[in-house]
Enzyme design. Sequence first.
Site, short mmCIF file in Angstrom:
data_model
loop_
_atom_site.label_atom_id
_atom_site.label_comp_id
_atom_site.label_asym_id
_atom_site.label_seq_id
_atom_site.Cartn_x
_atom_site.Cartn_y
_atom_site.Cartn_z
N ARG A 73 76.39 91.52 -67.03
CA ARG A 73 76.74 90.57 -68.08
C ARG A 73 77.84 91.16 -68.96
O ARG A 73 77.89 92.36 -69.18
CB ARG A 73 75.51 90.27 -68.96
CG ARG A 73 74.46 89.41 -68.30
CD ARG A 73 73.31 89.11 -69.24
NE ARG A 73 72.55 90.31 -69.56
CZ ARG A 73 72.64 90.99 -70.68
NH1 ARG A 73 73.45 90.58 -71.66
NH2 ARG A 73 71.93 92.07 -70.88
N TYR A 215 78.92 87.16 -61.32
CA TYR A 215 77.77 88.07 -61.29
C TYR A 215 76.61 87.64 -62.19
O TYR A 215 76.80 87.29 -63.36
CB TYR A 215 78.20 89.48 -61.72
CG TYR A 215 77.26 90.55 -61.23
CD1 TYR A 215 77.46 91.14 -59.98
CD2 TYR A 215 76.16 90.96 -61.97
CE1 TYR A 215 76.59 92.11 -59.50
CE2 TYR A 215 75.28 91.92 -61.50
CZ TYR A 215 75.51 92.50 -60.27
OH TYR A 215 74.64 93.46 -59.80
N LYS A 224 69.98 83.43 -68.02
CA LYS A 224 70.14 83.75 -69.43
C LYS A 224 70.80 82.60 -70.21
O LYS A 224 70.46 82.35 -71.37
CB LYS A 224 70.95 85.04 -69.60
CG LYS A 224 70.27 86.28 -69.00
CD LYS A 224 68.85 86.39 -69.45
CE LYS A 224 68.20 87.75 -69.34
NZ LYS A 224 67.93 88.34 -68.07
N HIS A 244 62.65 86.46 -73.69
CA HIS A 244 63.01 87.41 -72.62
C HIS A 244 61.76 88.22 -72.28
O HIS A 244 61.68 89.42 -72.59
CB HIS A 244 64.13 88.31 -73.15
CG HIS A 244 64.82 89.14 -72.12
ND1 HIS A 244 65.56 90.26 -72.44
CD2 HIS A 244 64.93 89.02 -70.78
CE1 HIS A 244 66.08 90.79 -71.35
NE2 HIS A 244 65.71 90.06 -70.32
N SER A 266 67.00 94.49 -71.58
CA SER A 266 67.43 94.56 -70.18
C SER A 266 67.30 95.99 -69.66
O SER A 266 67.64 96.95 -70.35
CB SER A 266 68.89 94.12 -70.08
OG SER A 266 69.01 92.80 -70.58
N CYS A 268 64.71 97.80 -69.16
CA CYS A 268 63.73 98.64 -69.87
C CYS A 268 62.31 98.45 -69.35
O CYS A 268 61.34 98.77 -70.05
CB CYS A 268 63.80 98.37 -71.37
SG CYS A 268 65.30 99.00 -72.12
N ASP A 291 60.90 88.16 -66.14
CA ASP A 291 62.06 88.19 -67.03
C ASP A 291 62.03 87.16 -68.17
O ASP A 291 62.46 87.48 -69.26
CB ASP A 291 63.34 87.98 -66.20
CG ASP A 291 64.60 88.48 -66.90
OD1 ASP A 291 64.61 89.63 -67.39
OD2 ASP A 291 65.59 87.72 -66.97
N ARG A 387 71.45 94.86 -57.93
CA ARG A 387 70.28 93.98 -58.05
C ARG A 387 69.84 93.45 -56.69
O ARG A 387 70.63 93.36 -55.75
CB ARG A 387 70.65 92.78 -58.93
CG ARG A 387 71.07 93.13 -60.36
CD ARG A 387 69.95 92.94 -61.33
NE ARG A 387 70.23 93.54 -62.64
CZ ARG A 387 69.41 93.43 -63.68
NH1 ARG A 387 68.28 92.75 -63.57
NH2 ARG A 387 69.70 94.00 -64.82
P1 GTP Z 1 66.26 93.36 -66.54
O1 GTP Z 1 66.11 92.73 -65.20
O2 GTP Z 1 67.62 93.88 -66.78
O3 GTP Z 1 65.83 92.46 -67.65
O4 GTP Z 1 65.37 94.71 -66.52
P2 GTP Z 1 63.80 95.00 -66.62
O5 GTP Z 1 63.38 94.99 -68.05
O6 GTP Z 1 63.07 94.12 -65.69
O7 GTP Z 1 63.70 96.53 -66.15
P3 GTP Z 1 63.12 97.17 -64.80
O8 GTP Z 1 61.64 96.97 -64.65
O9 GTP Z 1 63.97 96.74 -63.67
O10 GTP Z 1 63.33 98.72 -65.08
C1 GTP Z 1 64.59 99.25 -65.35
C2 GTP Z 1 64.57 100.73 -65.16
O11 GTP Z 1 63.56 101.34 -65.96
C3 GTP Z 1 64.30 101.16 -63.73
O12 GTP Z 1 65.23 102.15 -63.37
C4 GTP Z 1 62.92 101.70 -63.76
O13 GTP Z 1 62.75 102.70 -62.81
C5 GTP Z 1 62.75 102.22 -65.18
N1 GTP Z 1 61.34 102.10 -65.65
C6 GTP Z 1 60.56 101.00 -65.59
N2 GTP Z 1 59.31 101.24 -66.06
C7 GTP Z 1 59.29 102.54 -66.44
C8 GTP Z 1 58.28 103.38 -67.02
O14 GTP Z 1 57.14 102.99 -67.26
N3 GTP Z 1 58.66 104.66 -67.29
C9 GTP Z 1 59.91 105.13 -67.03
N4 GTP Z 1 60.19 106.39 -67.33
N5 GTP Z 1 60.89 104.36 -66.47
C10 GTP Z 1 60.59 103.08 -66.19
C1 SPV Z 2 69.29 91.21 -67.94
O1 SPV Z 2 70.38 91.74 -68.14
O2 SPV Z 2 68.41 91.16 -68.82
C2 SPV Z 2 68.97 90.65 -66.61
C3 SPV Z 2 70.04 90.58 -65.61
O3 SPV Z 2 67.85 90.24 -66.37
S1 SPV Z 2 71.09 89.19 -65.84
O4 SPV Z 2 70.53 88.07 -65.08
O5 SPV Z 2 72.39 89.56 -65.28
O6 SPV Z 2 71.17 88.84 -67.22
MN MN Z 3 66.44 90.44 -68.14
#
Ligand code: GTP
Ligand code: SPV
Ligand code: MN
Length: 620
Positions: A73, A215, A224, A244, A266, A268, A291, A387
Amino acid sequence: MTVNDIKHPGLVAWINEIKDYCTPDSVYVLDGSAEEYDRLMQKAVKAGIAIPLNPEKKPHSFLFRSDPSDVARVEKRTFIASEKQEDAGPTNNWVDPAELKKTLMGLYKGCMKGRTMYVIVFSMGPVGSEFSKIGVEITDSEYVSCNMDIMTRVGKAVIEELGTNGFFIHCLHSVGKPLAEGENDNGMWPCAPIEKKYIAHFPETREIWSFGSGYGGNALLGKKCLALRIATVMARDEGWLAEHMLILKLTNPEGKSRYVTAAFPSACGKTNLAMLIPTIPGWQVHTLSDDIAWLRYGKDGRLYAMSVEAGFFGVVPGTSMHSNPNAMIAAQKNTIYTNVALTEDKDVWWEGIGYDAPGKLIDWQGNEWVQDKTNKDQKPSSHPNSRFTAPANQCPCISDDWEDPHGVPVSAILFGGRRPSTIPLVHGARTWTHGTFLGSIVGSEITAAALDAGSGIRRDPMAMKPFIGYNAGDYFKHWLNVGKAAKDQSLLPRIFYVNWFRKTAEGKWLWPGYGDNSRVLKWIFEVCDGTAQTVDTPIGIMPTLDAIDRPEGVTEEDMKELLNVDIDGWLREVEDIRKNHYPIFGDKLPKELWAQLDSLEADLKAAKCDCGCGCGCCGK
Ligand code: GTP
Ligand code: SPV
Ligand code: MN
């Protein structure tokens, strides 16, 4: 399908208007069939931008490599063009809507030349749910069409639901790269240079105009742009919440279930928490959303969360059979991979997949890449924001009620972010207003999910900073109003603040995270049941030292650190909020939140005061 199959005169008129203006070679209306998906994908393969993966390794799956300028984004190119600047507020880029439309009209003229214009009629939320919203995305991208096919409900059933005069959100998208006679993309991801990218929202007219990026959230407009930025405005007007947030179902060993939503910025940990495999025996987690959630009151006075997407657009790096087997299995077939590395036998590989690179790879930019474990500075083979796009129903832990048109009743709402210090593993709000305060102060280390957000810790209220489609001060007010609207305050979800990302002085994780987060979920479940061991602290309710089962490798000392209320750290936090965060919202910041900040500060000072009176007068 063709435009003649659409019986909605308003939609037909809009399609014709865009066709005449953007001058595509042809117009095609998606019916949502599997045959159609394959046809569109083959077109992308022929143009050299999609690579079919090995059917024995990843059946019916494809790899795309985007342009280095188009990998996430772009917040600086995202605009909320409300009639009044004040309505966009301090967290959004504002441009006068008439001016922005003029600029964009200049760019859209003839922009689809040489391409097919796709009309995607889609539903956010299950088709037919009274809470779902229909959008129509017009795009000139096969990549976007196929992704939307996975991420939303597309085609015939939605067109029928729209009827002859149903309301829909206009979503216009172009990659901004017209083709000359006989030209095709020839292996080059189509997009426009950064200064010509626009992700524009017109909240009053519920329109989205996106130009120049292909993208993720810039281009898959249901996500979003619609389900958050436009939906937050509709939610404000209609009295609900667009957030979110992941949604999960947590079941205890006795078979009792509670629903939990969680808002983390995002990258996290939402996808990971949504698909978690508990390390505590007998507990189960099932996924409803990873999400986005839309929340509103049910007839019984409880707050219900509905899952609005039909797929996962998940972060790839770090995903492995160890960290998230459910995501790995979900993305095993019928999946689109973007910006990961390709192996010699046409499988995919990425950093953190759990095994070494099998031989020579082609990296996300199309170059040869050989793993060199002795070189810590080696550029990664996969982009940090690479992704996978996978259908939700392929996830082994998908909850049987994930498509419930009414949503599910929420017991707990979690906020969180990446905070190496100060913020403990978990603390809970005393009231909805206190919980709104906790959401309003969420901060996190910056991640790769946005291209231009800088580095360091940024405040990301409710994990929604880039996604609130109106004035963020009014958004806080709306959160408070939703709480006040509860028929019975005791039916409101409990609100918590979690932090899986505490680090030691040496920079190591203090908490193992992932499946072990179930231990925190268990305590939250027990708080909702009224059976948890809790202590009242200046920052809120917290577990007693032994209330959370310790995972292997976490010592009692570590647990003390994880659950410590760092008074000085929190006082610095208060100062930062007071000086740098809350003033951003000016008069719009609800007084209740200032009052929460004042009382937090007073409680912290009182806890520090050692002259015995407990009021903080000794100034420590
Ligand atoms: P968006 O799709 O961008 O909204 O991201 P998201 O909030 O769904 O995050 P996602 O679960 O994909 O995790 C993002 C990163 O954080 C990855 O590299 C994970 O490996 C890491 N991660 C997720 N959960 C944990 C956790 O409990 N501990 C740690 N140390 N890292 C974590
Ligand atoms: C985020 O950035 O929080 C995502 C990926 O879930 S996107 O769909 O590109 O916003
Ligand atoms: Mn997201």
